[in-house]
Design a protein around this motif. Structure first.
Motif, short mmCIF file in Angstrom:
data_model
loop_
_atom_site.label_atom_id
_atom_site.label_comp_id
_atom_site.label_asym_id
_atom_site.label_seq_id
_atom_site.Cartn_x
_atom_site.Cartn_y
_atom_site.Cartn_z
N THR B 44 0.83 -1.21 0.00
CA THR B 44 0.00 0.00 0.00
C THR B 44 0.86 1.26 0.00
OG1 THR B 44 -1.72 -1.20 1.18
CG2 THR B 44 -1.89 1.20 1.18
N HIS B 46 3.67 1.53 -1.41
CA HIS B 46 4.12 1.64 -2.80
C HIS B 46 3.01 2.22 -3.69
CE1 HIS B 46 5.98 0.67 -6.61
NE2 HIS B 46 4.92 -0.05 -6.95
N VAL B 47 1.82 1.67 -3.56
CA VAL B 47 0.68 2.15 -4.36
C VAL B 47 0.41 3.63 -4.07
CG1 VAL B 47 -1.84 2.00 -4.61
CG2 VAL B 47 -0.46 -0.08 -4.66
N ARG B 48 0.40 3.97 -2.81
CA ARG B 48 0.13 5.36 -2.42
C ARG B 48 1.14 6.31 -3.05
NH1 ARG B 48 2.17 9.00 1.26
NH2 ARG B 48 0.65 10.54 1.99
N SER B 50 2.96 5.90 -5.79
CA SER B 50 2.75 6.01 -7.24
C SER B 50 1.52 6.85 -7.55
CB SER B 50 2.54 4.62 -7.86
OG SER B 50 3.61 3.78 -7.52
N VAL B 51 0.46 6.62 -6.80
CA VAL B 51 -0.79 7.32 -7.06
C VAL B 51 -0.65 8.82 -6.79
CG1 VAL B 51 -3.13 7.63 -6.11
CG2 VAL B 51 -2.34 5.35 -6.76
N ARG B 52 -0.02 9.15 -5.68
CA ARG B 52 0.20 10.58 -5.37
C ARG B 52 1.03 11.25 -6.44
NH1 ARG B 52 -0.95 13.11 -0.83
NH2 ARG B 52 0.64 14.67 -1.15
N ASP B 53 2.08 10.54 -6.86
CA ASP B 53 2.96 11.08 -7.89
C ASP B 53 2.17 11.32 -9.19
OD1 ASP B 53 5.64 11.52 -9.26
OD2 ASP B 53 4.88 9.79 -10.38
N ALA B 54 1.34 10.36 -9.56
CA ALA B 54 0.59 10.48 -10.81
C ALA B 54 -0.44 11.61 -10.73
CB ALA B 54 -0.10 9.15 -11.14
N PHE B 55 -1.16 11.68 -9.64
CA PHE B 55 -2.15 12.76 -9.51
C PHE B 55 -1.47 14.13 -9.47
CE2 PHE B 55 -5.35 9.65 -7.59
CZ PHE B 55 -6.24 9.77 -8.64
N SER B 56 -0.34 14.19 -8.77
CA SER B 56 0.35 15.48 -8.65
C SER B 56 0.88 15.95 -9.99
CB SER B 56 1.52 15.39 -7.66
OG SER B 56 1.07 14.91 -6.43
N ALA B 57 1.21 14.99 -10.87
CA ALA B 57 1.80 15.33 -12.16
C ALA B 57 0.77 15.88 -13.15
CB ALA B 57 2.49 14.10 -12.76
N GLN B 58 -0.52 15.73 -12.84
CA GLN B 58 -1.54 16.28 -13.72
C GLN B 58 -1.43 17.80 -13.71
OE1 GLN B 58 -4.32 14.30 -15.31
NE2 GLN B 58 -2.63 12.87 -15.02
N PRO B 59 -1.68 18.44 -14.87
CA PRO B 59 -1.58 19.91 -14.91
C PRO B 59 -2.57 20.56 -13.94
CG PRO B 59 -1.96 18.97 -17.10
CD PRO B 59 -2.09 17.85 -16.14
N PRO B 60 -2.16 21.67 -13.35
CA PRO B 60 -3.04 22.34 -12.39
C PRO B 60 -4.16 23.13 -13.06
CG PRO B 60 -1.01 23.58 -12.64
CD PRO B 60 -0.87 22.36 -13.50
#
Ligand SMILES: [Zn+2]
Lengths: 181, 126
Positions: B44, B46-48, B50-60
């Motif tokens: 978990t 690890h998943v958290r 990756s997920v945070r990184d992916a969401f944060s990388a979305q344009p603001p």
């Protein structure tokens, strides 16, 4: 500039947001601007998680913040300010989704430029994995791992029992762990 | 003691640090004794990440969104010219974008509003 702050902060954040909302209700534009800075981008990201469409998500974020300005005085204080705001955003997003629904939409999430850098590759893999989750699981994942919200707060935003939040998360986490290892 | 099932349901919020003290210590107690659930915690984390990184990388949310919100919410008036308003109630108001291009202008004559120009699409992009 947005810093990497823990989005759903502690009691201090909540006190600040309540004070800003009270001043917003009194028509204080600078207080509203501060509230906007704390919430609008988060609302946008949440809406994007639900809608996979940047323009619609922008629309939802804007509409939501306009509603916050207009309805600030109606906030009853039974939840956190941000929970109230996310509830409004969710309602608007799902309303749009109902209107826009034409067959299966292709998630915009995987329209990322292919990039050979390993970090980017793994990010794309994650986005694809998130994109394949059912919408109801995806938003719980977002609200937990991006927003850092408790299951109780998520139940409040979604208007569902806490047990349902936990079970949606349970299945989402299984699928993600499988896809990402 | 919590069962594995109860524990695993709580792991995401345990990892997130969003459990109350009682639930948190119940999970911790279970983890000391259960290697299976401990593996779930590691997965978990690890998943958290990756997920945070992916969401944060979305344009603001674009900066321009604020202009639209303030225009809709507060009818933001960035420039106003009073032309002898105390005499004939004549007032010229212009709504501007931050870049300075006029969106809307109207003339108030004796309390009546006369629109001179309106380039801004309601709530849309300018
Ligand atoms: Zn166990």
């Amino acid at each position: 500039m947005r810093t990497e702050r823990r989005t759903d902060g502690g009691e201090g954040d909540e006190r600040t947001e309540r004070a800003l909302l009270v001043r917003t209700a009194e028509g204080d534009e600078s207080a509203f601007r501060l509230l906007y800075d704390r919430l609008a981008d988060r609302v946008f990201r949440y809406a994007f998680t639900l809608l996979h469409d940047r323009h619609l998500a922008e629309e939802v974020a804007q509409e939501t913040m306009v509603i916050v300005w207009k309805q600030a005085a109606t906030f009853e204080g039974r939840s956190k300010v941000s929970t109230w705001v996310f509830g409004i955003a969710r309602f608007r997003a799902l309303d749009l989704l109902r209107k826009e629904k034409r067959g299966d939409r292709v998630p915009e999430l995987d329209l990322v430029e292919p990039d050979p850098a390993p970090a980017v590759e793994s990010r794309e893999r994650t986005l694809r994995a998130i994109g394949t989750l059912p919408e109801e699981q995806r938003e719980v994942v977002f609200l937990t791992f991006y927003e850092g919200r408790s299951y109780g707060e998520i139940a409040g935003i979604l208007g569902i029992p806490e047990g349902t939040v936990k079970s949606r998360m349970y299945y989402a986490r299984r699928s993600l762990a499988e896809a990402l290892t | 003691m919590n069962t594995c099932e109860e524990t695993q349901e709580l792991i995401p919020w345990y990892v997130e640090g969003r459990l109350g003290p009682e639930e948190s210590s119940a999970v911790a107690t279970h983890l000391i004794a259960c290697a299976e659930c401990l593996r779930e915690v590691a997965a978990t984390v690890h998943v958290r990440g990756s997920v945070r990184d992916a969401f944060s990388a979305q344009p603001p949310l674009p900066e321009e969104a604020w202009e639209r919100v303030s225009r809709q919410a507060m009818g933001r008036r960035l420039a106003q010219l009073d032309v002898g308003s105390f005499l004939v109630g004549l007032r010229l108001g212009a709504w501007l974008t931050r870049r300075g291009s006029p969106l809307r202008a109207d003339l108030h004559v004796l309390g009546r509003e006369v629109h001179l120009m309106n380039r801004g699409k309601k709530g849309g992009a300018s």
